[in-house]
Write an enzyme that holds these catalytic residues in place. Structure first.
Site, short mmCIF file in Angstrom:
data_model
loop_
_atom_site.label_atom_id
_atom_site.label_comp_id
_atom_site.label_asym_id
_atom_site.label_seq_id
_atom_site.Cartn_x
_atom_site.Cartn_y
_atom_site.Cartn_z
N SER A 135 0.81 -1.22 0.00
CA SER A 135 0.00 0.00 0.00
C SER A 135 0.84 1.27 0.00
O SER A 135 1.90 1.34 0.63
CB SER A 135 -0.93 0.01 1.22
OG SER A 135 -1.83 1.10 1.14
N GLY A 142 -6.18 7.60 9.24
CA GLY A 142 -7.53 8.02 8.90
C GLY A 142 -7.78 8.14 7.41
O GLY A 142 -8.68 8.86 6.98
N GLY A 144 -8.37 5.45 5.32
CA GLY A 144 -9.09 4.30 4.77
C GLY A 144 -8.22 3.15 4.31
O GLY A 144 -8.60 2.40 3.42
N SER A 145 -7.05 2.98 4.95
CA SER A 145 -6.15 1.91 4.51
C SER A 145 -6.76 0.53 4.75
O SER A 145 -6.60 -0.38 3.92
CB SER A 145 -4.79 2.01 5.21
OG SER A 145 -4.93 1.91 6.62
N SER A 146 -7.46 0.34 5.86
CA SER A 146 -8.05 -0.98 6.13
C SER A 146 -9.19 -1.27 5.16
O SER A 146 -9.39 -2.41 4.73
CB SER A 146 -8.55 -1.07 7.58
OG SER A 146 -9.65 -0.21 7.80
N GLU A 193 -14.28 -4.98 7.06
CA GLU A 193 -14.17 -3.79 7.91
C GLU A 193 -14.78 -4.05 9.29
O GLU A 193 -14.29 -3.54 10.30
CB GLU A 193 -14.89 -2.61 7.25
CG GLU A 193 -14.06 -1.90 6.20
CD GLU A 193 -13.04 -0.98 6.83
OE1 GLU A 193 -13.31 0.22 6.99
OE2 GLU A 193 -11.96 -1.47 7.18
N ASP A 204 -15.96 4.24 4.31
CA ASP A 204 -14.61 4.00 3.77
C ASP A 204 -14.62 2.93 2.69
O ASP A 204 -14.03 3.10 1.62
CB ASP A 204 -13.65 3.60 4.89
CG ASP A 204 -13.27 4.77 5.78
OD1 ASP A 204 -13.94 5.82 5.69
OD2 ASP A 204 -12.33 4.64 6.58
#
Length: 406
Positions: A135, A142, A144-146, A193, A204
């Site tokens: 990534s 904050g 939105g990586s997950s 998520e 997200d």
């Protein structure tokens, strides 16, 4: 079942307007950030399934035969797409975590195992495969990586198992799935998520799936007409903050000063709506200088409102002062209290002008990326379509040449 290498990417996200006000029922605008997460899935017949996440130092493998022998009836209790605490506890047994494994690492592995077992268990045999996820998004910022991770996993596994077709045609460098297939990707990504965050809003993963810009209010998500990809600087102050504490502080300030704070939240809502209007106008006409001037004014007003709500920080003040000295306009994005900010880059700016701003920001100790918002959502690619550094990273990782990301 798919036999070729599959390359998928999905974007991160930033909140353009509506931070904190959205908690109180107001509109928030979330936009796809063109810093992306990339996934390479390689099917094979080794009898192993492996997961390599170099950004957070995870490299795990499981015997497919052992997973195949597991009693997976716990995944079928009630709705199989709703993870519950008991399911996750059983998944922890499957994962067989080492004692020194961090919570962050555990959740990433659990999300993978949950999606892998739920999506692939309909096959005659669980597939052997290697997955590498790399990534451009910093974790825990904050951005939105997950969600981008969950979207990539869902898209790749659903395509592998032919739950959705691979939309990439001969001669195409990149492609996207149909709206119906994106709905299924988003549904499963939301479950990933939930494994990671417990009770996410769904914003997200929706932004990462569809891209562009989304409007969110009281649980309802709708897409905006796709505006042009606006160029920005994304700046990470690297100041840690607690989203939960900041949200609570705003709530307490609202209770203490309702006649002051309630109008602020209403005004932030009006800023979001006006920005939505400007973006939709830019999507249907040639963007003009007055559009960018309006966006800059809205950025300034919202930043002042967020400071009045008590979610600013000296690092964010410094960020805004540095960019303002170069004639640019910035605001925090996300929870505030440090974290990240965005700076709008007008199309008339020259390369040297942008470089001067970046150098000034990095001189303050901040991380800085030149990127864009309004990016496309989850996509499938050929290797040739990816930037050389991205492809070399994934290719090297799959060959076992990398132990961690640079």
């Amino acid at each position: 079942m798919l036999s070729d290498v599959l390359l998928v990417s999905a974007p991160g996200k930033v909140i353009l307007h509506g931070e904190h006000a959205v908690v109180h029922g107001k509109v928030a605008l979330a936009v796809a950030l063109n810093l992306r997460t990339f996934l390479q899935l390689q099917p094979h017949s080794s009898g192993k399934v492996s997961l390599n996440l170099p950004n957070i130092g995870i490299k795990r493998a499981w015997d497919v035969a052992r997973l195949q022998l597991l009693d997976m009836s716990f995944l079928e209790q009630g709705d199989p797409t709703v993870p519950i605490l008991e399911k996750l506890e059983k998944l922890k047994e499957v994962a067989d975590f080492p004692e020194d494994c961090t919570d962050h690492e555990r959740l990433a592995v659990l999300a993978f195992l949950y999606l892998y077992l739920c999506i692939c268990r309909k096959q005659r045999a669980l597939p052997s495969l290697d997955i590498v996820v790399w990534s451009e998004l910093p974790p825990g910022a904050g951005l939105g990586s997950s969600a981008a991770y969950s979207v990539c996993l869902a898209a790749a596994l659903l395509t592998l198992c032919e739950e959705i077709p691979n939309p990439l045609k001969d001669g195409e460098a990149s492609s996207r799935w149909t709206a119906e297939d994106l709905e299924l990707i988003n549904k499963w990504a939301f479950q990933g998520e939930k494994v990671i965050h417990g009770n996410p809003s769904g914003v997200d993963n929706a932004v990462s799936t569809w891209g562009g810009a989304l409007r969110y209010q009281q649980g309802k998500i709708s897409s905006l007409k796709r505006p042009p990809a606006l160029k920005i600087l994304l700046i990470n102050t690297k100041v840690p903050r607690s989203t939960k504490a900041l949200v609570l502080n705003v709530r307490n300030r609202l209770l203490k000063f309702p006649k002051i704070v309630a109008p602020l939240l209403t005004s932030i809502n009006a800023i979001s709506l006006e920005c939505e209007r400007v973006l939709e106008e830019m999507a249907t006409a040639v963007p003009a200088p007055e559009h960018y001037l309006a966006l800059e004014e809205l950025i300034d007003m919202n930043q002042h409102h967020l400071n009045a709500l008590g979610v600013g920080h000296t690092s964010l003040d410094q960020l805004c002062q540095v960019t303002m000295a170069h004639g640019l306009h910035s605001k925090l994005t996300g929870a505030g209290g440090g974290g990240c900010g965005i700076t709008l880059l007008r199309p008339d700016l020259t390369g040297p002008e942008v470089e001067a701003v970046k150098q000034a920001l990095t001189g303050c100790g901040f991380d800085c990326w030149e990127t864009s918002i309004g990016a496309p959502g989850v996509s499938v690619h050929t290797a040739a379509s990816l930037d050389a550094p991205v492809w070399q990273a994934l290719d090297g990782l799959c060959a076992g040449q990398w132990a961690s990301s640079s």
